[in-house]
Structure formats: structure tokens, C-alpha cells
Design a protein around this motif. Structure first.
Motif, PDB file in Angstrom:
ATOM      1  N   ALA A 197       0.958  -0.990   0.092  1.00  0.00           N
ATOM      2  CA  ALA A 197       0.184   0.351  -0.262  1.00  0.00           C
ATOM      3  C   ALA A 197       1.097   0.964  -0.213  1.00  0.00           C
ATOM      4  O   ALA A 197       0.421   1.879  -0.324  1.00  0.00           O
ATOM      5  N   LYS A 198       1.803   1.139   0.875  1.00  0.00           N
ATOM      6  CA  LYS A 198       3.352   2.658   0.782  1.00  0.00           C
ATOM      7  C   LYS A 198       3.261   2.723  -0.462  1.00  0.00           C
ATOM      8  O   LYS A 198       4.159   3.781  -0.907  1.00  0.00           O
ATOM      9  N   ARG A 199       3.468   1.659  -1.892  1.00  0.00           N
ATOM     10  CA  ARG A 199       4.340   1.798  -3.140  1.00  0.00           C
ATOM     11  C   ARG A 199       3.072   2.141  -4.006  1.00  0.00           C
ATOM     12  O   ARG A 199       3.683   2.470  -5.327  1.00  0.00           O
ATOM     13  N   LEU A 200       1.355   1.884  -3.524  1.00  0.00           N
ATOM     14  CA  LEU A 200       1.088   1.997  -4.239  1.00  0.00           C
ATOM     15  C   LEU A 200       0.560   3.647  -5.330  1.00  0.00           C
ATOM     16  O   LEU A 200       0.566   5.147  -3.568  1.00  0.00           O
ATOM     17  N   LYS A 201       0.126   4.418  -6.012  1.00  0.00           N
ATOM     18  CA  LYS A 201      -0.191   6.213  -6.563  1.00  0.00           C
ATOM     19  C   LYS A 201      -1.604   5.726  -6.846  1.00  0.00           C
ATOM     20  O   LYS A 201      -2.610   6.471  -6.374  1.00  0.00           O
ATOM     21  N   ASP A 202      -2.334   4.238  -7.033  1.00  0.00           N
ATOM     22  CA  ASP A 202      -3.406   4.829  -7.404  1.00  0.00           C
ATOM     23  C   ASP A 202      -4.592   4.901  -6.751  1.00  0.00           C
ATOM     24  O   ASP A 202      -4.533   4.231  -5.576  1.00  0.00           O
ATOM     25  N   LYS A 203      -5.351   5.306  -6.423  1.00  0.00           N
ATOM     26  CA  LYS A 203      -6.053   5.505  -5.231  1.00  0.00           C
ATOM     27  C   LYS A 203      -7.300   4.189  -5.178  1.00  0.00           C
ATOM     28  O   LYS A 203      -7.559   3.751  -4.237  1.00  0.00           O
ATOM     29  N   ASP A 204      -7.324   4.009  -6.377  1.00  0.00           N
ATOM     30  CA  ASP A 204      -8.367   3.052  -5.994  1.00  0.00           C
ATOM     31  C   ASP A 204      -7.625   1.611  -5.109  1.00  0.00           C
ATOM     32  O   ASP A 204      -8.630   0.905  -5.182  1.00  0.00           O
ATOM     33  N   LEU A 205      -6.352   1.475  -6.395  1.00  0.00           N
ATOM     34  CA  LEU A 205      -5.556   0.045  -5.560  1.00  0.00           C
ATOM     35  C   LEU A 205      -5.796   0.764  -3.940  1.00  0.00           C
ATOM     36  O   LEU A 205      -5.217  -0.669  -3.372  1.00  0.00           O
ATOM     37  N   ILE A 206      -4.985   1.713  -3.763  1.00  0.00           N
ATOM     38  CA  ILE A 206      -4.640   2.052  -1.876  1.00  0.00           C
ATOM     39  C   ILE A 206      -6.413   1.094  -1.333  1.00  0.00           C
ATOM     40  O   ILE A 206      -5.830   0.877  -0.292  1.00  0.00           O
ATOM     41  N   ASP A 207      -7.333   2.036  -2.061  1.00  0.00           N
ATOM     42  CA  ASP A 207      -8.794   1.917  -1.069  1.00  0.00           C
ATOM     43  C   ASP A 207      -8.510   0.127  -1.081  1.00  0.00           C
ATOM     44  O   ASP A 207      -8.954  -0.545  -0.438  1.00  0.00           O
ATOM     45  N   LYS A 208      -8.168  -0.362  -2.119  1.00  0.00           N
ATOM     46  CA  LYS A 208      -8.177  -2.199  -2.170  1.00  0.00           C
ATOM     47  C   LYS A 208      -7.460  -2.498  -1.586  1.00  0.00           C
ATOM     48  O   LYS A 208      -7.831  -3.532  -0.603  1.00  0.00           O
ATOM     49  N   THR A 209      -6.443  -1.447  -1.092  1.00  0.00           N
ATOM     50  CA  THR A 209      -5.108  -2.421  -0.104  1.00  0.00           C
ATOM     51  C   THR A 209      -5.402  -2.381   0.906  1.00  0.00           C
ATOM     52  O   THR A 209      -6.110  -3.548   2.389  1.00  0.00           O
ATOM     53  N   ASP A 210      -6.440  -1.470   1.469  1.00  0.00           N
ATOM     54  CA  ASP A 210      -6.681  -0.510   2.277  1.00  0.00           C
ATOM     55  C   ASP A 210      -8.394  -1.875   3.325  1.00  0.00           C
ATOM     56  O   ASP A 210      -8.172  -1.887   3.978  1.00  0.00           O
ATOM     57  N   SER A 211      -8.514  -2.261   2.034  1.00  0.00           N
ATOM     58  CA  SER A 211     -10.312  -3.300   2.266  1.00  0.00           C
ATOM     59  C   SER A 211      -9.731  -4.717   2.860  1.00  0.00           C
ATOM     60  O   SER A 211     -10.197  -5.155   4.021  1.00  0.00           O
ATOM     61  N   MET A 212      -8.759  -4.707   1.961  1.00  0.00           N
ATOM     62  CA  MET A 212      -8.260  -6.224   2.001  1.00  0.00           C
ATOM     63  C   MET A 212      -7.074  -6.504   3.516  1.00  0.00           C
ATOM     64  O   MET A 212      -7.107  -7.088   4.369  1.00  0.00           O
ATOM     65  N   GLY A 213      -6.236  -4.506   4.135  1.00  0.00           N
ATOM     66  CA  GLY A 213      -6.313  -5.103   5.750  1.00  0.00           C
ATOM     67  C   GLY A 213      -7.263  -5.195   6.347  1.00  0.00           C
ATOM     68  O   GLY A 213      -7.379  -5.824   7.613  1.00  0.00           O
ATOM     69  N   LYS A 214      -7.990  -4.934   6.320  1.00  0.00           N
ATOM     70  CA  LYS A 214      -9.618  -5.409   7.328  1.00  0.00           C
ATOM     71  C   LYS A 214     -10.151  -6.193   7.398  1.00  0.00           C
ATOM     72  O   LYS A 214     -10.356  -6.581   8.534  1.00  0.00           O
ATOM     73  N   LEU A 215      -9.780  -6.386   5.754  1.00  0.00           N
ATOM     74  CA  LEU A 215     -10.167  -7.785   5.845  1.00  0.00           C
ATOM     75  C   LEU A 215      -9.006  -9.154   6.999  1.00  0.00           C
ATOM     76  O   LEU A 215     -10.150 -10.193   7.182  1.00  0.00           O
ATOM     77  N   ILE A 216      -7.924  -8.967   6.289  1.00  0.00           N
ATOM     78  CA  ILE A 216      -7.240  -9.777   7.447  1.00  0.00           C
ATOM     79  C   ILE A 216      -7.322  -9.676   8.723  1.00  0.00           C
ATOM     80  O   ILE A 216      -7.471 -10.066   9.719  1.00  0.00           O
ATOM     81  N   ASP A 217      -7.604  -8.462   9.090  1.00  0.00           N
ATOM     82  CA  ASP A 217      -7.718  -7.667  10.424  1.00  0.00           C
ATOM     83  C   ASP A 217      -9.021  -8.823  11.417  1.00  0.00           C
ATOM     84  O   ASP A 217      -8.289  -9.595  12.483  1.00  0.00           O
ATOM     85  N   SER A 218     -10.367  -8.266  10.371  1.00  0.00           N
ATOM     86  CA  SER A 218     -11.178  -9.460  10.882  1.00  0.00           C
ATOM     87  C   SER A 218     -11.112 -11.021  11.005  1.00  0.00           C
ATOM     88  O   SER A 218     -11.503 -11.636  11.874  1.00  0.00           O
ATOM     89  N   THR A 219      -9.811 -11.517  10.004  1.00  0.00           N
ATOM     90  CA  THR A 219      -9.927 -12.779   9.912  1.00  0.00           C
ATOM     91  C   THR A 219      -8.909 -13.416  11.295  1.00  0.00           C
ATOM     92  O   THR A 219      -9.156 -14.550  11.801  1.00  0.00           O
ATOM     93  N   VAL A 220      -8.338 -11.912  11.602  1.00  0.00           N
ATOM     94  CA  VAL A 220      -7.121 -12.523  12.783  1.00  0.00           C
ATOM     95  C   VAL A 220      -7.884 -12.744  13.669  1.00  0.00           C
ATOM     96  O   VAL A 220      -8.009 -13.896  14.537  1.00  0.00           O
ATOM     97  N   GLN A 221      -8.598 -12.009  13.931  1.00  0.00           N
ATOM     98  CA  GLN A 221     -10.023 -11.833  15.087  1.00  0.00           C
ATOM     99  C   GLN A 221     -10.491 -13.255  15.366  1.00  0.00           C
ATOM    100  O   GLN A 221     -11.761 -13.889  16.161  1.00  0.00           O
ATOM    101  N   THR A 222     -11.347 -13.530  13.885  1.00  0.00           N
ATOM    102  CA  THR A 222     -11.516 -15.114  13.789  1.00  0.00           C
ATOM    103  C   THR A 222     -10.964 -15.789  14.325  1.00  0.00           C
ATOM    104  O   THR A 222     -11.863 -17.102  14.817  1.00  0.00           O
ATOM    105  N   VAL A 223      -9.782 -16.350  13.809  1.00  0.00           N
ATOM    106  CA  VAL A 223      -8.967 -17.372  14.358  1.00  0.00           C
ATOM    107  C   VAL A 223      -8.198 -16.926  15.713  1.00  0.00           C
ATOM    108  O   VAL A 223      -8.738 -18.483  16.728  1.00  0.00           O
ATOM    109  N   ARG A 224      -8.349 -15.879  16.063  1.00  0.00           N
ATOM    110  CA  ARG A 224      -7.996 -15.267  17.794  1.00  0.00           C
ATOM    111  C   ARG A 224      -9.567 -16.208  18.285  1.00  0.00           C
ATOM    112  O   ARG A 224      -9.505 -17.119  19.679  1.00  0.00           O
ATOM    113  N   LYS A 225     -10.650 -15.906  17.920  1.00  0.00           N
ATOM    114  CA  LYS A 225     -12.168 -16.702  18.592  1.00  0.00           C
ATOM    115  C   LYS A 225     -12.150 -17.960  18.888  1.00  0.00           C
ATOM    116  O   LYS A 225     -12.358 -18.958  19.931  1.00  0.00           O
TER     117      LYS A 225
END
Length: 368
Positions: A197-225
């Protein structure tokens, strides 16, 4: 190539002759009567024990489990009726069959009194040998079947204990694998997405990586649960007292049912005892959430010198006898069995409209 075949010796199960002899107690103050009974019943090849008074019979009944007791009615001191009543009053011998023997043609009232104090039969002397031997033989066989049933129950209980232990070990192993292996992979993936995400310039791609990061965070919480559900780290790291407090908070957060918790200072227990009590507590809370329609649960964990106790009271609809004995009561049966494996006890009481109370008590000195 060695073609020798290994022979395996199969040992047959113990035959009826190898089965331990049943104990039969003969009680009579007349030595001649005792001798006659011994001669008559010796053909059954069982362990015949004798007592010449009610007091002596009581002492033997305290130390032995008898298949049947043959008891003379008229004896000096404690007579047969009082002896039978005292034998019946003790937990160990309250179900032992008692056959009364009497030389006098007593009145019907005397016979009824014999049955009232727990006799299974009332015979007049001189007894018919074939009749007495047949009656005693029936109780000996019943005693043997009861002992075999008790042994089978004990083996099933030991098997259940083994299966529970294996299941807990497997759950702990899976929980560690999920937490360590999958958790590490997800953490690494989150770092990679962040790097990208730090190396991307395109806003859509940045938004996509941000969404991916949130999905990963959600998955981490599910795994812990999932890992916590399999085996709470709190139980292993902090102990039972902390785990009960944590579970109550999680339950309140998840269900909205208020929990009032009273806990003792943290004490380290045997891990198997802690696991058993914690699993029972989890099952109790599950039943409260599913069936009670409660708005409050009072929880108290107590520790004595030799026992640990748990008391859970809700203000729901109250469990009924039908609920406790119905087809859907396997969870309740599981709680009872878990407690019994450690020599403990579990009681469930309910009052319509006034909630359900579950009390558990488990000794702290190893398994039963």
C-alpha cells in the motif's frame, strides 16, 4: 526369508467358577441354628459369614457388601427387627436383601413388621432346605449381576474420562496450531499488504489494499475467537478463577445477560480439575443463553480446604423435571459425568418462574 508364523495365545475370560464368592451373612444367637444354616448353604460354595448378635451383624454390615442377610427375629439385646432397621439406615447396606427366620409361628402383625423394616422374605423354622437354598441362590445371582453392572459402569466411566482427556489435548493442540501457524501467516500477510500500500499511487488500488487489510484484521480476530473457543489461553496461563471471570464477561458481552460474579483469590488447581469445572461452567452458561430467558445470572466460585464449588443461579423460567430427563438433556448428562469422573457431584434445581440453580462440588484430591 523366515516363514515362521508367530503364534498368539488367547486367554479365555474368567469362568463363573473364577468369579469372587458372594458374601452371605447368617445371624442367629443359637450356635446350633448357625451350624445348620452353614451346612445347608455350604452347597452354594459362597463366602458364609456368621454373627451371633445384632451388634455383631451391624459391625460386619459396616465393613462388607452382602448378597443377602439371613436374620433371626428373636435375639437378646438388639432383636432382628431393630437390626434390620439399622442395617437399612446405612447407605452401604440400605439395599441389601434381608430374609427373616423365626422359630415361632408369629402373628401376622409380626410378619408385617418384618416387611416394614425392609425384609424381602419371612420364613418359619424349620425351613425347607430346597426353598431356602433357592431363595438365597437367586439373591446371589442378582448380586453378581449387580457387581458386573457396576464394573461395566466403572469401565465406561474410565473410557469416558480417557476420551474427554484425549479431546481436551486435541483441542489444545489444534488451538495452538491455529493461533501460532495461521496467526503468523495472517500477520505476515498484513505486513505484505501494508508494504504494498505504501508503494501504490492509484487511489483505487490504495482503497483496495486498505480493504484487504481490514479483511485480514477481521480474519485474525476470527482465528483468535476459534482458538479461544477450542482452548482458552486464560485457563492455562492464569488459572480457573481468572478464566471463570473472563468467561462471565464474554458471556455478558455476547448475550446482554447481566452477570454478578463472586470469585475467591486465585489458586492453582490440578489442570484436569480446572478444565472439568470450566467446561461445566461453559455448558451451564450455554443452557442459560438457550433456554432460560434470564436477564441476570449470579455466579460464585468457592474454594475450601478439600473441595472446589461452583454455584450458578439465573432468574429465568426455571428448568422442569421433563427438561432434565428429556431427549435434549445430553448436555446435562455430560456435566454430571464430568463431575463424577473426579468424585464430585452436580445438582440442578428449578422453580417455575424463579430460575434455575446449578451447584457443582469437586474434591481437590485427584480423581475418584
Amino acid at each position: 526369508m523366515n516363514s515362521a508364523v508367530e503364534t498368539v495365545e488367547f486367554k479365555p475370560e474368567a469362568t463363573a467358577e473364577a468369579v469372587a464368592q458372594a458374601k452371605i451373612l447368617l445371624v442367629d444367637d443359637e450356635p446350633k441354628s448357625l451350624y445348620a444354616l452353614q451346612q445347608l448353604l455350604s452347597q452354594l460354595e459362597q463366602n458364609l459369614m456368621i454373627a451371633q448378635s445384632g451388634e455383631e451383624a451391624l459391625r460386619l454390615a459396616l465393613k462388607n457388601d452382602f448378597a443377602v442377610i439371613l436374620l433371626d427375629v428373636r435375639m437378646p439385646g438388639i432383636d432382628g427387627f431393630e437390626t434390620a432397621r439399622l442395617i437399612r439406615s446405612r447407605e452401604r447396606s440400605r439395599l441389601t436383601p434381608i430374609i427373616f427366620l423365626t422359630a415361632a409361628a408369629d402373628e401376622m402383625a409380626s410378619m408385617f413388621r418384618g416387611y416394614e423394616v425392609g425384609a424381602v422374605d419371612y420364613l418359619m423354622k424349620p425351613v425347607v432346605p430346597e426353598v431356602l437354598k433357592s431363595k438365597v441362590a437367586v439373591f446371589v445371582e442378582l448380586h453378581r449381576k449387580t457387581e458386573r453392572l457396576r464394573e461395566s459402569e466403572e469401565k465406561l466411566r474410565l473410557l469416558a474420562a480417557h476420551l474427554i482427556s484425549v479431546r481436551e489435548e486435541e483441542r489444545a493442540h489444534i488451538a495452538r496450531e491455529i493461533h501460532d501457524e495461521l496467526g503468523q501467516v495472517l500477520t505476515g500477510l498484513k505486513m505484505e499488504v501494508g508494504w504494498l500500500a505504501k508503494r501504490l499511487k492509484d487511489k483505487d488500488l490504495i482503497d483496495k489494499t486498505d480493504s484487504m487489510g481490514k479483511l485480514i484484521d477481521s480474519t485474525v480476530q476470527t482465528v483468535r475467537k476459534i482458538a479461544t473457543g477450542l482452548r482458552p489461553e486464560m485457563l492455562d496461563d492464569m488459572g480457573l478463577v481468572a478464566a471463570v471471570g473472563w468467561q462471565a464477561k464474554e458471556f455478558q458481552k455476547r448475550t446482554g445477560i447481566r452477570c454478578r460474579v463472586k470469585l475467591p483469590p486465585e489458586v492453582k488447581f490440578d489442570i484436569d480439575v480446572s478444565t472439568t469445572m470450566f467446561r461445566i461452567f461453559q455448558e451451564v452458561l450455554t443452557n442459560v443463553a438457550r433456554h432460560s430467558r434470564a436477564t441476570r445470572v449470579d455466579i460464585e466460585l468457592t474454594v475450601a480446604a478439600d473441595r472446589i464449588g461452583l454455584d450458578v443461579l439465573d432468574n429465568g423460567v426455571g428448568i422442569t423435571d421433563t427438561d432434565m430427563s428429556g431427549k435434549k438433556s445430553l448436555g446435562l448428562l455430560g456435566m454430571h459425568e464430568r463431575a463424577l469422573l473426579f468424585g464430585g457431584e452436580l445438582k440442578i434445581t428449578g422453580t417455575a418462574g424463579h430460575g434455575t440453580r446449578v451447584t457443582v462440588s469437586i474434591p481437590l484430591k485427584g480423581k475418584a
